[in-house]
Design an enzyme around this catalytic site. Structure first.
Site, mmCIF file in Angstrom:
data_model
loop_
_atom_site.group_PDB
_atom_site.id
_atom_site.type_symbol
_atom_site.label_atom_id
_atom_site.label_comp_id
_atom_site.label_asym_id
_atom_site.label_seq_id
_atom_site.Cartn_x
_atom_site.Cartn_y
_atom_site.Cartn_z
ATOM 1 N N GLY A 1 0.802 -1.212 0.000
ATOM 2 C CA GLY A 1 0.000 0.000 0.000
ATOM 3 C C GLY A 1 0.833 1.259 0.000
ATOM 4 N N CYS A 2 0.460 2.200 0.860
ATOM 5 C CA CYS A 2 1.145 3.485 0.913
ATOM 6 C C CYS A 2 2.585 3.366 1.390
ATOM 7 C CB CYS A 2 0.379 4.441 1.826
ATOM 8 S SG CYS A 2 -1.295 4.818 1.254
ATOM 9 N N ALA A 3 2.905 2.306 2.131
ATOM 10 C CA ALA A 3 4.277 2.120 2.610
ATOM 11 C C ALA A 3 5.233 1.742 1.496
ATOM 12 C CB ALA A 3 4.311 1.051 3.702
#
Length: 358
Positions: free
Chosen positions: A137-139
């Site tokens: 995801g955003c990581a």
């Protein structure tokens, strides 16, 4: 030492403002029992506008997961190459100079990865390594920087290309009316970013140390519920409070490097929302102004998932960067709850040698 060069970023041409988002929520979900809560949460994001792949009228329709994923593939192929070419130009490299392509995305699926198509169409070498990352995801923006750093540490003459392609609007689910999903409809935007990590040479952030941390027992706080209609975003109400357990991990990484996380010169942080940045300011003990690049991305583009960190870094370049050898922290946060963290120094051409640094 591996250097993260200037990122290139592109957002689609269709724009939706905060007021348009609120009005759509009022009209589409007029009878929702928690509408006022959702509207308040959307207002609190501070997102003034977002960029969408399709006009809002098309975005609001759901033609089925098969068609949406076909749009993801065709639009990625149409839009990603120009961003890559700009990133390569900024790093003063050619496609043939790239030894590994790290492609991150959580908003569509392809197999083989887009990396195979890029190699076949853009002049990359056929022996270039492919590292697609789809489930962070955003990581994943922070993870891509760290894996590029690891690769260039193992192969000091190598160059890595990072590509983040996020079309969050293709995950819009008109029938999913939980509050977390309604909030995501007003938070996420579409964007593409690319950057090169050079094993030798280059101008940008010299990468010195990286690390990761997973907050225990939080793996269901940010997640996808995968159904026949595609990816349904799940967001736990406890997510905004995750900086309290994550800030110590950032401090520990800096401490292992002999640095104080509260007294660095620059911070490039994934902006999942304003509460994340506010709490990180509080728990790290740094001024809110330290996160101005991340806030600007959130305000102007919304949360563009894995591309946020690269866009925030682009904004730092556009402001003129920092003094040679200035110390900084880059971090991406996402499902897990996971943090991917990097420490580095700003490097400018013809600056002092490492022996002359403080």
């Amino acid at each position: 030492m591996a250097t993260l060069c200037r990122p290139a970023v592109s957002v689609p041409e269709h724009v939706i403002t905060m007021e348009q988002t609120l009005e759509l929520a009022r009209s589409v979900h007029a009878d929702h029992p928690q509408l006022e809560l959702a509207l308040r949460l959307i207002r609190n994001t501070g997102v003034e506008k977002r960029h969408l792949l399709r006009p809002i009228e098309e975005t609001l329709r759901h033609p089925g997961f098969e068609e949406r994923n076909a749009v993801y593939e065709s639009e990625a192929k149409a839009r990603v190459p120009a961003v890559i070419r700009q990133a390569l130009e900024d790093a003063e490299l050619r496609p043939a100079d790239i030894d590994v392509i790290i492609y991150v995305s959580c908003t569509g699926f392809m197999m083989p990865s887009l990396t195979a198509w890029l190699i076949n169409t853009m002049g990359f070498r056929t022996d270039a390594r492919q590292v697609p990352i789809a489930q962070l995801g955003c990581a994943a923006g922070g993870a891509a920087i760290n894996r590029a750093h690891d690769f260039c540490t193992a192969y000091p003459e190598a160059n890595a290309l990072i590509v983040a392609c996020e079309f969050c609007s293709l995950c819009y689910q008109p029938t999913d009316v939980n509050v977390g999903n309604l909030l995501s409809n007003g938070l996420f935007g579409d964007g593409i970013a690319a950057a090169v990590v050079r094993g030798k040479g280059g101008h940008g952030v010299e990468l010195e140390r990286n690390g990761a941390y997973l907050v225990p027992e939080t793996e269901d706080w940010i997640a996808y519920d995968i159904r026949s209609t595609g990816f349904h975003f799940k967001l736990d109400k406890r997510v905004p409070g995750t900086m309290e357990p994550l800030a110590p991990a950032l401090k520990e990484l800096a401490g292992l490097h002999g640095w104080d996380a509260a007294s660095l010169d620059f911070y490039i942080i994934h902006a999942g929302g304003p509460r994340i940045l506010d709490d990180l300011s509080k728990y790290l003990g740094v001024a809110p102004e330290a996160f101005r690049f991340s806030r600007a991305t959130l305000t102007e583009y919304g949360n563009i998932a894995s591309a946020v960190v690269l866009d925030a870094l682009r904004r730092m370049f556009e402001e003129g960067g920092a003094e040679h050898t200035a110390r900084g922290l880059l971090a991406g946060f996402g499902p897990g709850i996971t943090a991917e963290m990097t420490l580095g120094r700003w490097s400018i051409p013809d600056g002092p040698s490492p022996a002359q640094r403080n």
